[in-house]
Design an enzyme around this catalytic site. Structure first.
Site, PDB file in Angstrom:
ATOM      1  N   PRO A 183      13.687  -5.201  41.177  1.00  0.00           N
ATOM      2  CA  PRO A 183      15.054  -5.245  41.703  1.00  0.00           C
ATOM      3  C   PRO A 183      15.407  -4.106  42.662  1.00  0.00           C
ATOM      4  CG  PRO A 183      15.071  -4.334  39.499  1.00  0.00           C
ATOM      5  CD  PRO A 183      13.627  -4.665  39.807  1.00  0.00           C
ATOM      6  N   ASP A 225       9.995  -9.642  48.184  1.00  0.00           N
ATOM      7  CA  ASP A 225       9.906 -10.292  46.884  1.00  0.00           C
ATOM      8  C   ASP A 225       9.869 -11.790  47.103  1.00  0.00           C
ATOM      9  OD1 ASP A 225      10.103  -9.300  43.846  1.00  0.00           O
ATOM     10  OD2 ASP A 225      10.936 -11.322  44.020  1.00  0.00           O
ATOM     11  N   CYS A 285       3.452  -1.700  35.107  1.00  0.00           N
ATOM     12  CA  CYS A 285       4.160  -1.224  33.910  1.00  0.00           C
ATOM     13  C   CYS A 285       3.435  -1.770  32.681  1.00  0.00           C
ATOM     14  CB  CYS A 285       5.628  -1.622  33.933  1.00  0.00           C
ATOM     15  SG  CYS A 285       5.894  -3.397  34.008  1.00  0.00           S
TER      16      CYS A 285
END
Length: 445
Positions: free
Chosen positions: A262, A283, A382
């Site tokens: 985001p 994106d 992540c």
């Protein structure tokens, strides 16, 4: 769902059911339920704790429930028993009688007298006989799996990659709700001024010992403050903030953020460029690109340009060797953020990790030609998995002889002990941030 017609426990049961049935993300559903029911702030904390806690400890709760359940249960009844047992075992401040009463009332409302009797009987039996002991589990991997509610395949995989003790600590840390951290927008305010401002407005915050432009929230929600709305800070995990250091940014550079939504890292890069240069943020989804635009606008950053584009097709939009820096914060299994999204650990399968690596390598290969000679390409995830992290790095370098591994020598001193050569693997237990991996490559001249 009608506004304010449901109790906190009914609302929690709705979210838990939807997560299990539709494999929806708990954080998104929770937000939606809070909005729809216009819950008062005192109830939001309890709803969050009940929802995340029950999902987070599902396997442990099932182990405890197993001896007391005979025959098949409807899914919602099992979820209600998990929710009720979670409160009995893990929430000292809620009296047992309140748990029993609410469970029976929900069972009456949603089922019939027989179901409410069954729910009451199971919970009373547990109260009378006590919980079964985990000591009966002799296999150490299975013990960690049930004790910390992580799928057996995942605990086994991590044990093979990192050893049992490190795996146990990681699984235990994944059960603890993370603290909120925020990044100071240094183009607008200093960290010292932000801490003062947030403290004055009733929040309890402290300077992060990990990242120089970060603050940690001890009480209050920074996203609801004037400082956040005015673009003086943004919510971002400290591990994720380390990416911009790996890029070795200088004013005037042109940067590609290939998987940007985001926009946390995009805007951090833009801030570090001090309004100069350009950050091209891609994106795949238009609605996610809108989030990047909104974040950049709130933070007052005019050097961010966005496109809804599959980064594997970036070569169709941009010239070869047109970027000084490229970030590929790749789609990954997300195994480093299980404290925030506990449902991920049950939804993922081991085979998913292998299919993700192909996507990661495809993106890296697609953007590699867009980097100038002597430019830097940073790969981050992540997740905590050797295949997705070190494995992807190794495959990329062996397929692209024009790239070499580059040292992460501008990281904050606090995280350097976690470096392994030119790669950084952060575990959730290291300093309370997300599990995160960073590697950097230089394109040869």
């Amino acid at each position: 769902m009608n506004k304010r017609t449901k109790t906190v426990r009914e609302a929690a049961l709705d979210v838990i059911e939807a997560v299990e049935k539709n494999q929806s993300y708990s954080n998104l559903l929770l937000h939606s339920v809070i909005e729809k029911n216009e819950l008062p702030s005192k109830d939001i904390g309890l709803l969050t704790e009940l929802t995340y806690g029950t999902i987070q400890r599902k396997m442990t709760l099932d182990f405890y429930l197993a001896p007391f359940i005979k025959g098949k249960l409807d899914d919602w009844v099992r979820q209600l028993l998990r929710l009720s047992l979670y409160q009995l075992v893990y929430l000292d401040r809620i009296p047992d009688r309140a748990v029993f009463y609410e469970a029976v009332e929900i069972a009456k409302k949603r089922g019939h007298k027989g179901i409410s009797g069954l729910v009451n009987g199971v919970l009373r039996s547990i109260q009378r006989k006590g919980l079964p002991t985990l000591d009966s589990i002799k296999d150490p991997v299975e013990r960690v799996s049930i004790e910390t509610s992580h799928p057996y395949w995942l605990v086994k995989r991590w044990t093979e990659q990192f050893g049992l003790e490190k795996t146990r600590k990681m699984c235990e840390t994944n059960l603890i709700a993370p603290n909120q951290s925020a990044r100071v927008n240094t183009t607008k305010i200093s960290r010292e001024e932000l801490v003062h401002q947030l403290t004055e407005s009733g929040n309890e915050v402290k300077e992060s010992p990990i990242v120089p432009e970060a603050v940690q929230s001890l009480r209050g929600n920074i996203a609801k403050t004037e400082a956040y709305l005015n673009g003086q800070c943004t919510i971002q995990d400290e591990s994720s903030m380390l990416v911009s250091y790996a890029l070795k940014l200088e004013e005037g550079l042109r940067v590609l953020d290939a998987c940007a939504a985001p926009g946390g890292k995009t805007t951090h890069i833009a801030e570090k460029l001090s309004g100069t240069g350009e950050v091209q943020a891609l994106d795949l989804h238009k609605h996610k690109v809108k989030l990047i635009d909104e974040n950049a606008s709130r933070l007052g950053l005019s050097n961010v340009k966005t496109s809804a584009l599959d980064s594997r097709k970036a070569g169709e939009k941009f010239e070869k060797e047109s970027f000084d820096r490229i970030l590929v914060d790749a789609p990954c299994s997300g195994l480093g953020v299980l404290r925030r999204k506990p449902d991920i650990k049950y939804a993922k399968k081991e085979s998913d990790l292998h299919s993700l690596q192909k996507i990661q390598l495809d993106i890296l290969s697609a953007v590699a030609p867009l980097l100038k000679k002597d430019g830097l390409l940073v790969y981050s995830t992540c997740t905590v998995d050797r295949n997705e992290n070190e494995g992807t790095v190794s495959s990329f370098l062996s397929d692209h002889p024009d790239f070499v591994s580059h040292p992460l020598d501008e990281l904050p001193e606090t995280v350097r002990p976690f470096l392994d050569g030119d790669q950084l693997q952060i575990f959730p237990q290291d300093f309370g941030g997300d599990g995160f991996f960073i590697s950097c490559f230089r394109k040869k001249n």
